[in-house]
Design a protein around this motif. Structure first.
Motif, PDB file in Angstrom:
ATOM      1  N   ASP A  76       0.844  -1.184   0.000  1.00 19.22           N
ATOM      2  CA  ASP A  76       0.000   0.000   0.000  1.00 19.22           C
ATOM      3  C   ASP A  76       0.889   1.247   0.000  1.00 19.22           C
ATOM      4  OD1 ASP A  76      -2.056   1.791   0.045  1.00 19.22           O
ATOM      5  OD2 ASP A  76      -2.910   1.097   1.941  1.00 19.22           O
ATOM      6  N   LEU A  77       1.568   1.460  -1.101  1.00 20.48           N
ATOM      7  CA  LEU A  77       2.523   2.552  -1.214  1.00 20.48           C
ATOM      8  C   LEU A  77       1.877   3.942  -1.167  1.00 20.48           C
ATOM      9  CD1 LEU A  77       4.891   0.853  -3.770  1.00 20.48           C
ATOM     10  CD2 LEU A  77       5.340   1.273  -1.343  1.00 20.48           C
ATOM     11  N   PRO A  78       0.683   4.137  -1.728  1.00 20.42           N
ATOM     12  CA  PRO A  78       0.079   5.466  -1.588  1.00 20.42           C
ATOM     13  C   PRO A  78      -0.144   5.859  -0.120  1.00 20.42           C
ATOM     14  CG  PRO A  78      -0.962   4.297  -3.386  1.00 20.42           C
ATOM     15  CD  PRO A  78      -0.087   3.301  -2.668  1.00 20.42           C
ATOM     16  N   GLN A  79      -0.642   4.936   0.694  1.00 24.75           N
ATOM     17  CA  GLN A  79      -0.853   5.253   2.103  1.00 24.75           C
ATOM     18  C   GLN A  79       0.471   5.408   2.857  1.00 24.75           C
ATOM     19  OE1 GLN A  79      -3.651   6.329   3.495  1.00 24.75           O
ATOM     20  NE2 GLN A  79      -4.394   6.171   1.384  1.00 24.75           N
ATOM     21  N   TYR A  80       1.484   4.651   2.460  1.00 21.27           N
ATOM     22  CA  TYR A  80       2.823   4.847   3.026  1.00 21.27           C
ATOM     23  C   TYR A  80       3.273   6.286   2.752  1.00 21.27           C
ATOM     24  CZ  TYR A  80       7.899   5.046   3.010  1.00 21.27           C
ATOM     25  OH  TYR A  80       9.196   5.440   3.202  1.00 21.27           O
ATOM     26  N   ALA A  81       3.100   6.751   1.523  1.00 20.79           N
ATOM     27  CA  ALA A  81       3.477   8.129   1.174  1.00 20.79           C
ATOM     28  C   ALA A  81       2.699   9.122   2.024  1.00 20.79           C
ATOM     29  CB  ALA A  81       3.244   8.377  -0.306  1.00 20.79           C
ATOM     30  N   GLY A  82       1.430   8.848   2.279  1.00 25.78           N
ATOM     31  CA  GLY A  82       0.636   9.713   3.141  1.00 25.78           C
ATOM     32  C   GLY A  82       1.190   9.773   4.555  1.00 25.78           C
ATOM     33  N   ARG A  83       1.646   8.629   5.066  1.00 26.48           N
ATOM     34  CA  ARG A  83       2.226   8.606   6.417  1.00 26.48           C
ATOM     35  C   ARG A  83       3.554   9.356   6.450  1.00 26.48           C
ATOM     36  NH1 ARG A  83       0.548   3.408   5.823  1.00 26.48           N
ATOM     37  NH2 ARG A  83       2.674   2.573   5.773  1.00 26.48           N
ATOM     38  N   VAL A  84       4.349   9.249   5.385  1.00 25.70           N
ATOM     39  CA  VAL A  84       5.603  10.008   5.307  1.00 25.70           C
ATOM     40  C   VAL A  84       5.281  11.501   5.320  1.00 25.70           C
ATOM     41  CG1 VAL A  84       7.617  10.563   3.873  1.00 25.70           C
ATOM     42  CG2 VAL A  84       6.885   8.177   4.132  1.00 25.70           C
ATOM     43  N   VAL A 175      -0.508  14.015  -2.441  1.00 25.25           N
ATOM     44  CA  VAL A 175       0.611  13.071  -2.313  1.00 25.25           C
ATOM     45  C   VAL A 175       0.125  11.644  -2.570  1.00 25.25           C
ATOM     46  CG1 VAL A 175       2.174  12.005  -0.615  1.00 25.25           C
ATOM     47  CG2 VAL A 175       2.035  14.500  -0.807  1.00 25.25           C
ATOM     48  N   VAL A 176      -0.921  11.245  -1.884  1.00 23.11           N
ATOM     49  CA  VAL A 176      -1.449   9.884  -2.012  1.00 23.11           C
ATOM     50  C   VAL A 176      -1.896   9.615  -3.447  1.00 23.11           C
ATOM     51  CG1 VAL A 176      -3.288   8.319  -1.239  1.00 23.11           C
ATOM     52  CG2 VAL A 176      -2.041   9.719   0.431  1.00 23.11           C
ATOM     53  N   THR A 177      -2.583  10.564  -4.049  1.00 27.23           N
ATOM     54  CA  THR A 177      -3.067  10.406  -5.422  1.00 27.23           C
ATOM     55  C   THR A 177      -1.906  10.324  -6.408  1.00 27.23           C
ATOM     56  OG1 THR A 177      -5.102  11.578  -4.883  1.00 27.23           O
ATOM     57  CG2 THR A 177      -4.514  11.446  -7.217  1.00 27.23           C
ATOM     58  N   ALA A 178      -0.903  11.167  -6.230  1.00 24.46           N
ATOM     59  CA  ALA A 178       0.259  11.158  -7.133  1.00 24.46           C
ATOM     60  C   ALA A 178       0.985   9.813  -7.078  1.00 24.46           C
ATOM     61  CB  ALA A 178       1.206  12.289  -6.778  1.00 24.46           C
ATOM     62  N   VAL A 179       1.131   9.255  -5.899  1.00 25.48           N
ATOM     63  CA  VAL A 179       1.806   7.966  -5.791  1.00 25.48           C
ATOM     64  C   VAL A 179       0.944   6.861  -6.401  1.00 25.48           C
ATOM     65  CG1 VAL A 179       2.688   6.215  -4.177  1.00 25.48           C
ATOM     66  CG2 VAL A 179       3.261   8.636  -3.844  1.00 25.48           C
ATOM     67  N   ALA A 180      -0.348   6.909  -6.203  1.00 25.00           N
ATOM     68  CA  ALA A 180      -1.235   5.920  -6.835  1.00 25.00           C
ATOM     69  C   ALA A 180      -1.115   5.985  -8.349  1.00 25.00           C
ATOM     70  CB  ALA A 180      -2.683   6.151  -6.391  1.00 25.00           C
ATOM     71  N   ARG A 181      -1.069   7.174  -8.896  1.00 26.84           N
ATOM     72  CA  ARG A 181      -0.939   7.319 -10.355  1.00 26.84           C
ATOM     73  C   ARG A 181       0.424   6.857 -10.821  1.00 26.84           C
ATOM     74  NH1 ARG A 181      -4.196  12.976 -11.332  1.00 26.84           N
ATOM     75  NH2 ARG A 181      -6.230  12.097 -10.798  1.00 26.84           N
ATOM     76  N   LEU A 182       1.440   7.125 -10.035  1.00 28.36           N
ATOM     77  CA  LEU A 182       2.783   6.650 -10.363  1.00 28.36           C
ATOM     78  C   LEU A 182       2.798   5.137 -10.510  1.00 28.36           C
ATOM     79  CD1 LEU A 182       5.873   7.411 -10.560  1.00 28.36           C
ATOM     80  CD2 LEU A 182       5.954   7.011  -8.095  1.00 28.36           C
ATOM     81  N   LEU A 183       1.984   4.482  -9.691  1.00 27.40           N
ATOM     82  CA  LEU A 183       1.905   3.018  -9.698  1.00 27.40           C
ATOM     83  C   LEU A 183       0.857   2.501 -10.666  1.00 27.40           C
ATOM     84  CD1 LEU A 183       2.047   2.570  -5.852  1.00 27.40           C
ATOM     85  CD2 LEU A 183       3.893   2.134  -7.486  1.00 27.40           C
ATOM     86  N   ASP A 184       0.209   3.427 -11.372  1.00 22.27           N
ATOM     87  CA  ASP A 184      -0.832   3.067 -12.328  1.00 22.27           C
ATOM     88  C   ASP A 184      -1.987   2.359 -11.631  1.00 22.27           C
ATOM     89  OD1 ASP A 184      -1.979   3.096 -14.848  1.00 22.27           O
ATOM     90  OD2 ASP A 184      -1.061   1.198 -15.435  1.00 22.27           O
ATOM     91  N   GLN A 185      -2.383   2.904 -10.472  1.00 21.68           N
ATOM     92  CA  GLN A 185      -3.489   2.316  -9.696  1.00 21.68           C
ATOM     93  C   GLN A 185      -4.729   3.163  -9.800  1.00 21.68           C
ATOM     94  OE1 GLN A 185      -1.888   1.897  -5.710  1.00 21.68           O
ATOM     95  NE2 GLN A 185      -0.971  -0.044  -6.219  1.00 21.68           N
TER      96      GLN A 185
END
Length: 185
Positions: A76-84, A175-185
C-alpha cells in the motif's frame, strides 16, 4: 541522588537534534548542546565520542523514530506516502536533519541504520512487484526515490510557494493520489 545515565543521554540527543537540525554538523556547537542538555562537554564526549559520532547517534535515533511511526508497506505505497507526508508535517526538524545529512555527508561512511532500512524496503518492493501488487516501469530504487520525493515535496518547498495556503488535508491527498498514479493504480 544518583545520576541517571539514560536520562542524560536522552537529553543530549534531544538537544543535539535541535542543534543539528538548525545548523547542520558544521554549524552545531558541542558547548551549546551540552548547555541545553544540562551537562558538561566532558560527559557528552564520554557518551558519544566526538561531534560526528554524536550526529550519527542523533541520526540513527531519528531513523528509528521514523520507522516506528511511519512503517513501510510495499502493498500500500500510496498510504505509506501519506504517512511520510504526515510525519514530516509533524516533525519538520527531522526533515531538516535529513537534509543536513545529505548535504554534509555525501561521501562519508554509511550509517548501518540507513543501509538496513534501504535494503529492507528495496527487497519488499521487489517482492511486491514480482507478486503483481503494483505495476511500474521503475526499478525499486527509482520507485522508492520518487515516492519519498513526492511525500516530502510540500515540506521542502520554498516559503514563497505558499504551500501553506493549501489545506494540509488537500496536500496529503495530492501526495497519495500522485503515488497511486505513479503506480498506475
Amino acid at each position: 541522588m544518583q545520576r541517571n545515565a539514560d536520562r542524560t543521554r536522552a537529553r543530549i540527543l534531544d538537544a543535539a537534534l535541535t542543534e543539528f537540525a538548525a545548523l547542520g554538523i558544521a554549524g552545531a556547537r558541542v558547548n551549546r548542546i551540552a548547555e541545553v542538555a544540562g551537562c558538561n562537554k566532558a560527559m557528552l564526549y564520554a557518551y558519544y565520542g566526538n561531534k560526528d559520532q554524536l550526529f550519527d547517534a542523533v541520526f540513527t535515533a531519528y531513523v528509528e523514530a521514523y520507522l516506528e511511526e511511519v512503517g513501510f508497506d510495499a502493498h500500500d505505497l500510496p498510504q505509506y506516502a501519506g504517512r511520510v507526508f504526515d510525519y514530516f508535517e509533524e516533525h519538520p526538524d527531522h526533515l531538516r536533519l535529513a537534509v543536513w545529512y545529505r548535504l554534509e555527508r555525501p561521501e562519508s561512511a554509511r550509517l548501518e541504520a540507513v543501509l538496513a532500512v534501504n535494503a529492507s524496503r528495496l527487497s519488499e518492493l521487489e517482492k511486491a512487484r514480482r507478486a503483481g501488487v503494483y505495476r511500474s516501469e521503475f526499478k525499486p530504487v527509482e520507485l522508492l526515490s520518487l515516492i519519498q520525493s513526492i511525500a516530502t515535496s510540500w515540506s521542502s518547498m520554498n516559503p514563497e510557494f505558499a504551500a501553506a495556503s493549501i489545506p494540509k488535508a488537500r496536500r496529503r491527498k495530492a501526495v497519495v493520489t500522485a503515488v497511486a498514479r505513479l503506480l498506475d493504480q
